[in-house]
Design a protein around this motif. Structure first.
Motif, PDB file in Angstrom:
ATOM      1  N   TYR B  32      64.217   8.906  58.540  1.00  0.00           N
ATOM      2  CA  TYR B  32      63.933  10.052  59.397  1.00  0.00           C
ATOM      3  C   TYR B  32      62.461   9.899  59.828  1.00  0.00           C
ATOM      4  N   PHE B  34      59.024  11.330  62.191  1.00  0.00           N
ATOM      5  CA  PHE B  34      58.420  12.571  62.676  1.00  0.00           C
ATOM      6  C   PHE B  34      57.074  12.287  63.347  1.00  0.00           C
ATOM      7  N   ARG B  94      60.404   9.794  56.398  1.00  0.00           N
ATOM      8  CA  ARG B  94      61.047  10.343  55.203  1.00  0.00           C
ATOM      9  C   ARG B  94      62.290   9.523  54.929  1.00  0.00           C
ATOM     10  N   GLN B 100      64.679  12.278  45.579  1.00  0.00           N
ATOM     11  CA  GLN B 100      63.408  12.940  45.858  1.00  0.00           C
ATOM     12  C   GLN B 100      63.292  13.193  47.353  1.00  0.00           C
ATOM     13  N   GLY B 101      64.368  13.691  47.885  1.00  0.00           N
ATOM     14  CA  GLY B 101      64.390  13.953  49.311  1.00  0.00           C
ATOM     15  C   GLY B 101      63.332  14.932  49.733  1.00  0.00           C
ATOM     16  N   GLY B 102      62.847  14.751  50.943  1.00  0.00           N
ATOM     17  CA  GLY B 102      61.868  15.677  51.477  1.00  0.00           C
ATOM     18  C   GLY B 102      60.472  15.140  51.544  1.00  0.00           C
ATOM     19  N   LYS B 103      60.130  14.190  50.699  1.00  0.00           N
ATOM     20  CA  LYS B 103      58.771  13.672  50.680  1.00  0.00           C
ATOM     21  C   LYS B 103      58.460  12.957  51.981  1.00  0.00           C
ATOM     22  N   LEU B 104      57.368  13.311  52.625  1.00  0.00           N
ATOM     23  CA  LEU B 104      56.918  12.656  53.848  1.00  0.00           C
ATOM     24  C   LEU B 104      55.799  11.671  53.532  1.00  0.00           C
ATOM     25  N   PHE B 106      52.868   9.752  55.421  1.00  0.00           N
ATOM     26  CA  PHE B 106      52.136   9.862  56.678  1.00  0.00           C
ATOM     27  C   PHE B 106      51.330   8.601  56.976  1.00  0.00           C
ATOM     28  N   GLY B 107      51.168   8.318  58.272  1.00  0.00           N
ATOM     29  CA  GLY B 107      50.187   7.335  58.703  1.00  0.00           C
ATOM     30  C   GLY B 107      48.788   7.929  58.589  1.00  0.00           C
TER      31      GLY B 107
END
Lengths: 114, 116
Positions: B32, B34, B94, B100-104, B106-107
């Motif tokens: 996923y 974003f 993600r 542990q779903g949900g953890k983003l 980031f760059g």
């Protein structure tokens, strides 16, 4: 719909002192996240709650950081004792649940440790 | 390990010109993806996401992003930049698998500057 609330917005402390941050997620959101954003970097997850249980705290420095979400609603993140390298923006986010795709972020708390 | 790279620390564009902010990712399977924007002293605001389906996704404020699986890229685009688009942009990934779903992830962010 009210967004994610955080307080305080700014905090300046001396090293070795303690500090606490508060977050109130969007109403009905079961999952709550605390991220640390150091200047010049992207946010990094510290801890993730599902209701009042911890889902992921693998990157939380547990010797000095602690967090709780006792009633499954608002949450507190504490640092004790603070170090200079803890200077950062602490962002709280929430989503409907662990499978919730979109995370909604609060305005953050900017911590300066001198 | 999952990772996101934003190769440009800063992008400068003249108002009215098209803009592109680059993002590449490294995740096994179907991620996923974003884009978030951050204005000074503000939290992150969601712009758009790719979950599945059409590779071109449209988001807020006229932004769009193109998912390219072969190049593992998810570049942010806008046909005509506005001065008010000047902000810090973050790409995130993600992994929908695992417990542990949900953890983003980031760059490091790209500072977009749009000049009049």
């Amino acid at each position: 719909e009210a967004g994610v609330a955080q307080s305080p917005r700014y905090k300046i402390i001396e090293k070795r002192q303690s500090v606490a941050f508060w977050c109130n997620p969007i109403s009905g959101h079961a999952t709550l996240y605390w991220y640390q954003q150091i200047l010049g970097q992207g946010p990094k997850l510290l801890i993730q709650f599902q209701n009042n249980g911890v889902v992921d705290d693998s990157q939380l420095p547990k010797d000095r950081f602690s967090a709780e979400r006792l009633k499954g609603v608002d949450s507190t993140l504490k640092i004790q004792p603070a170090k200079l390298e803890d200077s950062a923006v602490y962002l709280c986010a929430s989503s409907l649940d662990v499978g919730g795709v979109e995370q909604y972020f609060g305005p953050g708390t900017r911590l300066t440790v001198t | 390990a999952q990772s996101v790279a934003q190769p440009e620390d800063q992008v400068n564009v003249a108002e009215g010109n098209p803009l592109t902010v680059k993002c590449t990712y490294s995740v096994s399977g179907n991620p996923y993806l974003f884009w978030y924007v951050q204005y000074p002293n503000r939290g992150l605001q969601f712009l758009l996401k790719y979950i599945t389906g059409d590779n071109l996704v449209k988001g807020s404020y006229g932004f769009e992003a193109e998912f390219n699986k072969s190049q593992t890229s998810f570049h942010l685009k806008k046909p005509s930049a506005l001065v008010s688009d000047s902000a810090l942009y973050f790409c995130a990934v993600r992994d929908p698998r695992g417990n542990q779903g949900g953890k983003l992830i980031f760059g490091q962010g790209t500072e977009l500057s749009v000049k009049p």
